[in-house]
Design a protein around this motif. Structure first.
Motif, PDB file in Angstrom:
ATOM      1  N   SER A 137      58.822  13.629 -13.667  1.00 34.18           N
ATOM      2  CA  SER A 137      60.163  13.097 -13.437  1.00 34.18           C
ATOM      3  C   SER A 137      60.596  13.443 -12.016  1.00 34.18           C
ATOM      4  O   SER A 137      59.994  14.298 -11.351  1.00 34.18           O
ATOM      5  CB  SER A 137      61.153  13.671 -14.446  1.00 34.18           C
ATOM      6  N   CYS A 138      61.648  12.784 -11.536  1.00 32.70           N
ATOM      7  CA  CYS A 138      62.099  13.023 -10.160  1.00 32.70           C
ATOM      8  C   CYS A 138      62.610  14.454  -9.978  1.00 32.70           C
ATOM      9  O   CYS A 138      62.578  14.983  -8.871  1.00 32.70           O
ATOM     10  CB  CYS A 138      63.199  12.022  -9.794  1.00 32.70           C
ATOM     11  N   GLU A 139      63.070  15.055 -11.060  1.00 29.01           N
ATOM     12  CA  GLU A 139      63.508  16.448 -10.965  1.00 29.01           C
ATOM     13  C   GLU A 139      62.323  17.402 -11.020  1.00 29.01           C
ATOM     14  O   GLU A 139      62.291  18.415 -10.313  1.00 29.01           O
ATOM     15  CB  GLU A 139      64.477  16.748 -12.107  1.00 29.01           C
ATOM     16  N   CYS A 157      60.167   8.321  -6.449  1.00 27.76           N
ATOM     17  CA  CYS A 157      61.454   9.014  -6.399  1.00 27.76           C
ATOM     18  C   CYS A 157      62.135   8.829  -5.047  1.00 27.76           C
ATOM     19  O   CYS A 157      63.362   8.926  -4.951  1.00 27.76           O
ATOM     20  CB  CYS A 157      61.273  10.505  -6.703  1.00 27.76           C
ATOM     21  N   SER A 161      65.947   7.403  -4.841  1.00 28.33           N
ATOM     22  CA  SER A 161      66.975   8.163  -4.122  1.00 28.33           C
ATOM     23  C   SER A 161      67.397   7.480  -2.824  1.00 28.33           C
ATOM     24  O   SER A 161      68.068   8.092  -1.990  1.00 28.33           O
ATOM     25  CB  SER A 161      66.466   9.576  -3.822  1.00 28.33           C
ATOM     26  N   PRO A 180      54.873   8.966  -9.510  1.00 26.65           N
ATOM     27  CA  PRO A 180      54.794  10.414  -9.774  1.00 26.65           C
ATOM     28  C   PRO A 180      53.833  10.785 -10.900  1.00 26.65           C
ATOM     29  O   PRO A 180      53.112  11.776 -10.794  1.00 26.65           O
ATOM     30  CB  PRO A 180      56.239  10.772 -10.129  1.00 26.65           C
ATOM     31  N   SER A 370      55.817   7.656 -15.742  1.00 31.15           N
ATOM     32  CA  SER A 370      57.052   7.571 -14.969  1.00 31.15           C
ATOM     33  C   SER A 370      58.039   6.597 -15.582  1.00 31.15           C
ATOM     34  O   SER A 370      59.254   6.712 -15.383  1.00 31.15           O
ATOM     35  CB  SER A 370      56.743   7.167 -13.522  1.00 31.15           C
ATOM     36  N   GLU A 374      62.120   7.826 -17.141  1.00 28.70           N
ATOM     37  CA  GLU A 374      63.438   7.246 -16.889  1.00 28.70           C
ATOM     38  C   GLU A 374      64.167   6.883 -18.182  1.00 28.70           C
ATOM     39  O   GLU A 374      65.286   6.380 -18.140  1.00 28.70           O
ATOM     40  CB  GLU A 374      63.290   5.991 -16.017  1.00 28.70           C
TER      41      GLU A 374
END
Length: 603
Positions: A137-139, A157, A161, A180, A370, A374
């Protein structure tokens, strides 16, 4: 004499294994046949040659079923069910071509050496899905992507962003963004160019290595605990049922990903003309996988049927069930492509002079991660999805192993009393050989081997048509099939088997050879040597075994050739069926003799 005994040729007769068992339920053959569609390496065969076109045309697929898929399924089922033996001993129907069975043995073992990667990778992602934050994940990517950031690797990501555009330039520019969940597998190898076979260096992923060892340990435990066919068929039945339920859940959840789910379904089943043209290649790949990993699996699975089992009806049920499974997996790939295409098009529209490309590969296993990241409740969906992929790989390996091991036990009588020991030794050797796939060089192995096995499978299917319908003969094949099923089998179907189906397979073989040659330009030296050992050299078994069996037969060359082509010990295994078969065939021969005498009298 209705059939010829091996004694007449100076060899020991075939001794059937009466303790091999039958399916615990008649539906087990249908379930295991449908599960052959879990051969998911087909979704990684053509990731360089073409992009997926969504759903293959239903009309094209059903046409392939009529032309050669179901006919070939029926023929292989006949061999296994009539002889009650695996893909080696079943060639008692024409002993001269028994080398085909040994080719199949080598191909099946070669497939199993790399197929564990399709279980190890989902297991790796399944374990990491248990983390509070998904690593892809992007985090979560912030904790391990610093090495890639130093190498200026752009990923999804950055797009999400709005950190996608480089400094303004006066000319057109493009940026490639990675996914990712794809980069996460690269990070396990600490190697950015993971799927580039000509990359330098040798890297091992210890996490993938442990997952591979765990996979083979589970396989060994299954075959150790389920030491009878009845137990193993029960485990397979519930496992297949669970995998199908998880697949349907995944399809329903992925269907909610596009902004307009109904429109995506409509486009999936009724694609545009350009996508329909692209779908021709997908049809070929899907119909090839209908026969499972390796070759001869259907023969072995059908050998566990009762003698009177209606294989024609079951073949149609299995093939349509496989078609639904292919559509489910194809729809997941299709939705994943839509997800990334929508992101790419949205951000490309922000900068007319810019073009953002999202790099996708091995979509079903990697790029879907990925997409799920989301979703709401992303951990839950990842756990269910990767558990489904891991379970399908275990099922595929188990069924291929069952087919291979049973064929060994049917052919080599001395191993029947030590089935557990032999099974564990084979599993252990396969596990050791599969460790090479835990390296950056070996993870690419499945791409080339998958295409090579497609060539071998198609060529073996062509040989099977020749052996059964030309050497054994269409009349005897039709006679045996009608005796076994207790129903008529039209001559029209026989002519489709003799002429139409082989022509379709020839076209498929040419396409498979072209793709295989293309992939071998990308392979490393180790991959080329492995392909030579497992794919090319086994073909020497056919002329080699022909020479060996003819040398053991007495007479002139013509006499030896004819005797080696005649079926030997070819009869139903069960005593009651065997007696009925001898009586029926004797009456048939007597009718022919009387008919000839009447003609002579009339003249």
């Amino acid at each position: 004499m209705i059939y010829e005994s091996s004694y007449d040729s100076g060899r020991l007769p075939y001794k059937p294994d009466l303790a091999r068992g039958y399916w615990s339920k008649s539906s087990d053959f249908i379930f295991t046949g449908i599960s052959l569609a879990f051969r998911l390496d087909v979704f990684s065969m053509a990731w360089i040659v073409f992009t997926y076109a969504g759903c293959v045309s239903v009309i094209l697929y059903i046409g392939a079923l009529f032309l050669f898929v179901v006919p070939l399924f029926v023929m292989q089922s006949f061999l296994g069910q009539f002889s009650s033996s695996g893909f080696i001993s079943a060639f008692r129907i024409a002993p001269l071509f028994k080398g085909i069975g040994y080719i199949s043995l080598a191909v099946n073992l070669g497939v199993l050496t790399y197929y564990s990667v399709f279980a190890a990778v989902p297991l790796l992602y399944l374990i990491h899905s248990l983390r509070p934050t998904l690593p892809w994940s992007c985090e979560g990517i912030k904790h391990w992507s610093y090495n890639f950031t130093e190498n200026e690797v752009r990923h999804l990501c950055h797009i999400l962003s709005n950190d996608t555009l480089p400094p303004k330039k006066t000319y057109f520019w493009s940026v490639v963004h990675q996914i990712p969940s794809n980069l996460f597998l690269n990070s396990r190898f600490n190697h950015m160019k993971l799927f580039e076979p000509q990359s330098e260096g040798f890297y091992i992923s210890w996490e993938v290595l442990l997952c591979t060892l765990l996979t083979w340990s589970l396989i060994a435990a299954i075959f150790y605990k389920c030491n009878s066919l009845e137990k193993l068929s029960t485990v397979l039945r519930y496992s297949i049922f669970t995998a199908i339920i998880l697949l349907l859940i995944a399809v329903i959840r992925f269907a909610l990903v596009p902004q307009n789910p109904w429109l995506s379904l409509f486009d999936f089943f009724l694609p545009s003309w350009d996508r329909q043209l692209e779908s021709f290649a997908s049809v070929g790949i899907f119909v090839i996988s209908a026969f499972g990993a390796g070759w001869g699996t259907i023969i072995s699975l059908a050998s566990f049927n009762k003698f009177k089992t209606k294989i024609t009806q079951n073949s149609w049920i299995v093939c349509f069930g496989q078609m639904l499974v292919f559509f489910c997996f194809g729809y997941i790939v299709y939705v994943t492509d839509i997800f990334y295409d929508e992101i790419r098009e949205a951000y490309n529209s922000k900068e007319p002079d810019a073009w953002v490309y999202i790099s996708k590969f091995w979509v079903l296993f990697l790029s879907t991660g990925s997409v799920m990241a989301e979703m709401s409740w992303s951990n839950l969906w990842c756990i269910l999805y990767y558990a489904m992929l891991f379970l399908t790989a275990l099922i595929t390996i188990s069924i291929s192993l069952l087919s291979t091991l049973q064929s060994i036990f049917d052919e080599f009588e001395g191993y029947r009393t030590r089935k557990t020991e032999v099974s564990l030794i084979v599993i252990g050797l396969l596990g050791i050989c599969s460790l090479y796939t835990c390296s950056n060089k070996g993870v690419f192995l499945h791409v080339i081997f998958s295409n090579d096995t497609v060539v071998t499978q198609t060529a073996l299917n062509l040989l099977l048509f020749f052996v059964v319908l030309w050497v054994y003969g269409r009349v005897r094949f039709q006679r045996d099939l009608e005796f076994m099923l207790s129903q008529s089998f039209s001559t029209c179907k026989i002519y489709v088997l003799r002429f139409v189906s082989p022509l379709c397979l020839i076209a498929l073989l040419l396409a498979a050879i072209f793709i295989s040659v293309l992939y071998h330009y990308l392979g490393t030296t180790v991959v080329q040597i492995a392909a030579l050992l497992f794919i090319v050299l086994p073909w020497l078994y056919v002329p080699g075994y022909m020479t060996y069996i003819m040398l053991q037969t007495t007479g002139t060359f013509k006499t030896r050739f004819k005797r080696c082509c005649r079926p030997m010990d070819w009869y139903p295994v069960e005593l009651e069926d065997r007696q009925r078969y001898e009586q029926t065939m004797r009456n048939t021969d007597m009718t022919h003799q009387l008919h000839e005498l009447e003609e002579e009298t009339m003249t």
